[in-house]
Motif scaffolding. Structure first.
Motif, short mmCIF file in Angstrom:
data_model
loop_
_atom_site.label_atom_id
_atom_site.label_comp_id
_atom_site.label_asym_id
_atom_site.label_seq_id
_atom_site.Cartn_x
_atom_site.Cartn_y
_atom_site.Cartn_z
N THR A 248 70.81 51.35 11.21
CA THR A 248 70.36 50.21 12.02
C THR A 248 71.14 48.92 11.76
O THR A 248 71.22 48.07 12.64
CB THR A 248 68.85 49.98 11.81
OG1 THR A 248 68.55 50.05 10.41
CG2 THR A 248 68.05 51.05 12.52
N VAL B 254 61.60 47.98 17.58
CA VAL B 254 62.80 48.58 18.13
C VAL B 254 62.40 49.74 19.04
O VAL B 254 61.75 50.69 18.60
CB VAL B 254 63.74 49.08 17.01
CG1 VAL B 254 64.99 49.72 17.61
CG2 VAL B 254 64.13 47.93 16.09
N VAL C 299 71.72 46.49 14.93
CA VAL C 299 70.80 45.36 15.06
C VAL C 299 71.14 44.30 14.02
O VAL C 299 71.38 44.63 12.85
CB VAL C 299 69.34 45.82 14.88
CG1 VAL C 299 68.39 44.64 15.10
CG2 VAL C 299 69.02 46.97 15.82
#
Length: 615
Positions: A149, A166, A153
């Motif tokens: 991630t 998410v 992100v």
């Protein structure tokens, strides 16, 4: 992190700092669409919280804790846009590879960008030249997605502690394996919520055709998920070995392990294609991401998984439970490194070996041979460099080049401390007892100051441990390992071990013609017993082994396959010499090398030795 073949890995459990002047409870909402892939990229949309400043900076991590390299994940980001509620673009200034400053931020409604993957850009170069594969990302439309991630992100500096939601849209044929709980029960959408950014980046996801097993060990749910591009392995095929290993680990740790769910994500790389080349694992509080070459035999894969996954699992002890403020308050884009890699990585690696002898997974001789190999490798590095200085400065040279020593000398430091504590306590306590006391003193929510740790360890153990740390860990005095082995009745010895047929140390016996892709036995180099026993000569072109054709395209298969060869087995090798094909039949004769090791010789110290290895 754990080195398995060439490269290594680790990630830390992080606790974010407080948001500055903001009291916002709504989560930062992130949408990722895996159904639409353009030029090997996927789109990410971030709905932003209400901003009260004229400018704000959005960051993608520069460094992932534990990889100990500046990887600049922001370089994977394209077409970054900031958009207001009416769909108008706001002015964005790119500050560096990983940061975007947005003007007129009070109007900001969302940001969008496209994310590239890292696997197909790896060149397999020297350590640090690529993003470490288990910490990287992969986008293969319709087949698999590695969602680390931190590569997809980012965060606003003032909002790291806000919750994240998410949502990931994906093909129905692909299933997301993760330790997070999917709150969307549909087959094409997943929804995950974390309490803060630091928790989000500790939860990787592997999207692929469902291939997983689950089992329970004393109240811990284990999930094993596998992606094998050529369907050579399944989760079911490795689960029995993983069950045995993880049961032994949990038994060894005892009350240390409070994790309720643990996920192992195994990505097998097709090295004959443009795929991941950094083999090893990246650890998280409730998961491990593992990348291995698919070409391995099952026995080789299981052996690597045993060492690599066990190392990552033992990070539950440190740094996930016992860690410094540099780790707890980690800055992804301007990191300050802790002095105590000897503990985070070294003690962890020591446990990954010790538990195997403790739980009878390996023999006493195997354990000694492993420690002897670590001594040999540690002696090849800078043995007078302060380990604390190396650790604190590991992102820059000359310290960065010494990082691999955390798995060698670092583990040996842990072993020596263990033996000192065993000796002084008449075998009643060891280093696991020390780590439990440190966990009770500090723990997941309370970090220690780097400079206070040695004094605390000395207080919890013995003055001799403090002297050892000051002399050999903070100081640059090399360790005389034989002195510590002698305390438990173990002395030096020599053993014969099979070497690699194609490589001696760092020197290969073979090379490749880049134009013809042919594998050539290097001219002028003295050959080992494997070649001479079969009549292979310098300059011969190796074309087949046991009717399997080999060239540059599958040379890794040949080298890895040779690791499972057995002395005396039949073998057929086809070569070309002076333009003529020649078939050579014979028996495998492995090149044996003499190595230093250790043997128990002093029976008067057997009780202490048994306490060290078995209690």
């Amino acid at each position: 992190m754990k080195n398995c073949i060439c490269i290594l890995a680790l990630a830390f459990s992080l606790l974010g700092s407080n948001a500055v002047g903001q009291k916002i409870t709504n989560p930062i909402q992130v949408n990722i669409d895996l159904n639409i892939v353009k030029d090997d990229k996927v789109k990410v949309t971030v709905a932003t919280p209400k901003i009260k400043t004229d400018k704000i900076v959005y960051c993608i991590p520069k460094t992932v804790p534990g990889t100990y390299s500046e990887d600049n994940y922001g370089k994977l980001i394209d077409d970054f846009q900031a958009i207001d509620s009416k769909g108008n673009l706001l002015i964005v200034a790119k500050l560096d590879d990983n940061s975007w400053e947005i003007s007129n931020a009070k109007k900001l409604s969302k940001i969008t960008y496209w994310v590239n993957d890292s696997y197909d850009t790896e060149k397999g170069g020297e350590f640090g030249s690529d993003i470490f594969s288990p910490a990287g990302t992969n986008i293969e439309e319709g087949k698999n997605f590695i969602i680390n991630t931190h590569g997809f992100v980012g965060y606003f500096n003032d909002f790291k502690t806000l919750p994240y939601q998410v949502k990931i849209a994906h093909p129905a044929a692909l299933w997301g394996a993760t330790s997070m709980t999917d709150l969307d029960k549909s087959d094409t959408k997943d929804s995950f919520t974390t309490s803060r950014y630091a928790e989000l980046v500790e939860n990787p996801i592997l999207y692929a055709k469902p291939d997983y097993t689950t089992f329970n060990i004393n109240g811990m749910e284990i999930l094993i998920a596998v992606y094998s591009p050529n369907n050579l392995f399944t989760a079911e095929s490795i689960t029995p070995d993983m069950t045995t290993m993880m049961t032994a680990q949990k038994t060894f740790l005892g009350k240390f392990n409070s994790t309720k769910k643990y996920t192992v994500l195994l990505y097998l790389s097709d090295v004959n294609k443009n795929d991941a080349k950094g083999f090893g694992a990246l650890e998280h509080p409730t998961a491990t991401t593992v990348v291995m070459p698919e070409m391995m035999s099952k026995a080789q894969l299981v052996e690597q998984m045993k060492d690599v996954v066990s190392h990552e699992f033992f990070h539950i002890v440190t740094p996930l439970t016992v860690h410094s403020k540099e780790i707890q308050d980690f800055d992804y884009n301007n990191p300050k490194m802790s002095q105590h890699l000897w503990m985070y990585e070294g003690v962890t690696e020591y446990f990954a070996n010790l538990f195997q002898i403790n739980q009878a997974l390996i023999s006493e001789a195997d354990f000694y041979n492993r420690m002897a190999a670590k001594i040999e490798q540690a002696n090849s590095m800078n043995d007078t460099m302060s380990f604390t200085n190396m650790s604190a400065n590991v992102l820059v040279e000359p310290y960065k080049a010494q990082y691999l020593n955390v798995y060698n000398k670092g583990a040996l430091i842990g072993m020596c401390i263990d033996i000192i504590i065993r000796e002084k306590s008449n075998g009643e306590r060891g280093i696991l007892d020390l780590m439990q006391k440190l966990a009770n003193t500090y723990g997941e929510q309370k970090a220690f100051d780097d400079h206070e740790l040695f004094a605390k360890i000395t207080e919890l153990t013995y003055p001799e441990v403090g002297t050892f740390l000051k002399t050999h860990v903070a100081g640059g005095t090399p360790i005389t390992y034989a002195d510590y082995f002698a305390k438990v009745g173990v002395t030096t010895s020599t053993i014969q071990v099979p070497g690699n047929v194609f490589i001696k140390g760092q020197t290969p016996y073979i090379t490749v013609n880049p134009e013809t892709k042919e594998i050539i036995i290097i001219p002028g180099m003295p050959l080992n017993d494997f070649y001479t026993s079969l009549g292979i000569k310098n300059g011969d072109i190796l074309t087949e082994i046991n009717e399997q054709k080999y060239n540059l395209d599958n040379i890794y298969d040949m080298i890895m396959g040779s690791q499972s060869w057995v002395e005396g087995e039949d073998i057929t090798v086809k070569i070309k010499r002076d333009g003529n094909e020649i078939i050579l039949n014979g028996k495998i004769k492995l090149p044996f090398e003499e190595k230093a090791s250790f043997t128990a010789t002093d029976a008067s110290k057997d009780k202490l030795k048994q306490a060290w290895l078995k209690e």
